[in-house]
Scaffold this active site. Sequence first.
Site, short mmCIF file in Angstrom:
data_model
loop_
_atom_site.label_atom_id
_atom_site.label_comp_id
_atom_site.label_asym_id
_atom_site.label_seq_id
_atom_site.Cartn_x
_atom_site.Cartn_y
_atom_site.Cartn_z
N GLU A 402 0.83 -1.22 0.00
CA GLU A 402 0.00 0.00 0.00
C GLU A 402 0.86 1.26 0.00
OE1 GLU A 402 -0.57 -2.71 1.71
OE2 GLU A 402 -2.56 -3.32 1.05
N HIS A 469 -11.24 -6.20 8.75
CA HIS A 469 -11.93 -6.02 7.46
C HIS A 469 -13.24 -5.27 7.66
CE1 HIS A 469 -9.18 -9.25 6.26
NE2 HIS A 469 -9.43 -8.94 5.01
#
Length: 663
Positions: A402, A469
Amino acid sequence: MIPETIIYNTENLNSEALILLYKNILKPRLIEEKMLILLRQGKISKWFSGIGQEAIAVGVTLALLNDEYILPMHRNLGVFTTRNIPLYRLFSQWQGKANGFTNGRDRSFHFGTQEYKIVGMISHLGPQLGVANGIALASKLKNLKQVTAVFTGEGGTSEGDFHEALNVASVWQLPVLFCIENNGYGLSTPTSEQFRCEHLADKAIGYGMESHIIDGNNIIDIYTKVSEFAEDMRKNPRPILLEFKTFRMRGHEEASGTKYVPKSLMDFWVAKDPVMNFQSFLKEEGILTESDIVLIKEQMVSEINEHLEIAFKEEPIKPDLEKELKDVYAPFKYIEVEIGNETQDIRFIDAISQGLRQSMEQHADLVIMGQDIAEYGGVFKITEGFLEQFGKDRVRNTPICESTIIEAGMGLSIADMKSVVEMQFSDFISSGFNPVVNYLAKSYYRWGQLANVVIRMPCGGGVGAGPFHSQTNEAWFTKTPGLKVVYPAFPYDAKGLLATAINDPNPVLFFEHKGLYRTIKQDVPTNYYTLPFGKAAILREGKAISVITYGAAVHWALEALDDNPDILADVIDLRTLQPLDKEAIFTSVKKTGKAIISHEDTLFGGIASDISAMIMENCFEYLDAPVKRVASIETPIPFATQLEKQYLPKDRFEEALKLLLTY
Ligand SMILES: Cc1ncc(C[n+]2csc(CCOP(=O)(O)OP(=O)(O)O)c2C)c(N)n1
């Protein structure tokens, strides 16, 4: 005496070229000698010395063309002087004055300049490397046949950014010259405590990348070898890792000294001084006489003194509050695109996909990057079919990294392109946090550079996905000046706001609640359209209470009100959190006298707290009850359905609403 280990191979260089090299390596040395005096006199602040390492910055800069970007570090004065930045501007920069490059907002070499194609570091060292990738990607996509050079110290190679950047550069075959200046120490840490391998150049093997070791104190070697590599990379784009062996002759920064460096080591490197040896060589070869050298030095010293005089005479910056606040964001003229009559009843997820696709059609310079987004279409299938329509150059699968991909987005923006970076789940932004809050957010304020990047953030709970998540982490970013934060609750808003996010040249975090993806449908215009930031949607009007909310919590509030039709409430869907539509909030609260703010994020430090404070400060006389906040409980978000249900504020909202009404 020039040590035997230094061999100047001047085969392809005439006297003129050699004198040019000499003048360029001499200049940073003379400036630094002056700086050390000024430092002792207390006339300048902190100084990171590059004495002993000048050959690398100067050699690499001369080997590149002037329109090729260089991303230097804190010891690379030679990059700035070799690109011929007027010295008074550098001096002003170091004194925090307006003739510098940051309006006094950042210090030392922490600046970039498009005029000289230099992109300075941020303090965190490693992000530079990923930004270079973005610039090189743009050059590759535009077929410019240009090389980008980026610097790091050997200490910086221990950062994750280094690994991520080299990996991506290699996977994408980007024309980046990664220049490691191995100067023996990272602050006080010797190389033996920094890494275990013999040569950092060997690390390239693991990335499938070519690498070379170069004597960092031999300007001829550096200049000729880097020129060859650069020439070849322009024709055959690929990254190359270069390890320059050199030494840091002074303290990490001037005040800290070099007590921890063994004397024998220092003596060894004093003998290898890159400036003095090259000067002796030119004299020995009869290319320069002693009087030539004296003359060159005199001219340079007077140039330095003249420019210092200009910088010292320059008035200090006068703080201008309005200007400071205005310069956090780049100006953006919102252009409304007419909304067509044709609509389609589509889901939240389809609206985002459509909006993204239409923006890809609008902006030929827009690249999207993310994990599994190409052939696979993304884990939520938002980019399904994009690869076929837009091709692999613009729809880019990325390795799992990322940080460096967000940095690459920054680099694309420096090279005047746009990007959308997809987080697979918004939770994973924590692995790319540094470039968001430190690079993208501060870039425009620091040196006027756009960070034209949108980060898509599939977020939120209620889907039984557990602590990693399910988070809704907008408050990590609403806190940071320089970022825009968008958080739609409906398909129509999601599509129009995404288009605006991509048009806006500022960095935007675009939150998409996964729980809404397939549960919320709406008639959405089929054409490309935009919606403005900073304008809340008033979903319902009523005079009893103001319900202020966004994201999934909007739907929970609407459900509660549907179940209680007698409650007459203003429902304000904020839609964007930064900028925030304060007027809509204040107008409503002044009308109703009661406010309940609800979000899915945890309570403490969530944006509801700030909105509550703003209401208190601006609407106190109008309030008939304390402002109420309803949010998730102060735990990580749990996995099991019944625990998650307890965590989320949905079931607590109705009760809190009723209680507030009876106050
Ligand atoms: C992420 C981060 N951690 C720590 C620091 C503090 N720091 C600044 S420079 C430096 C040493 C860097 O060493 P190296 O990369 O070898 O470069 P050099 O200073 O030797 O040129 C450290 C520890 C920092 N700026 N950023």
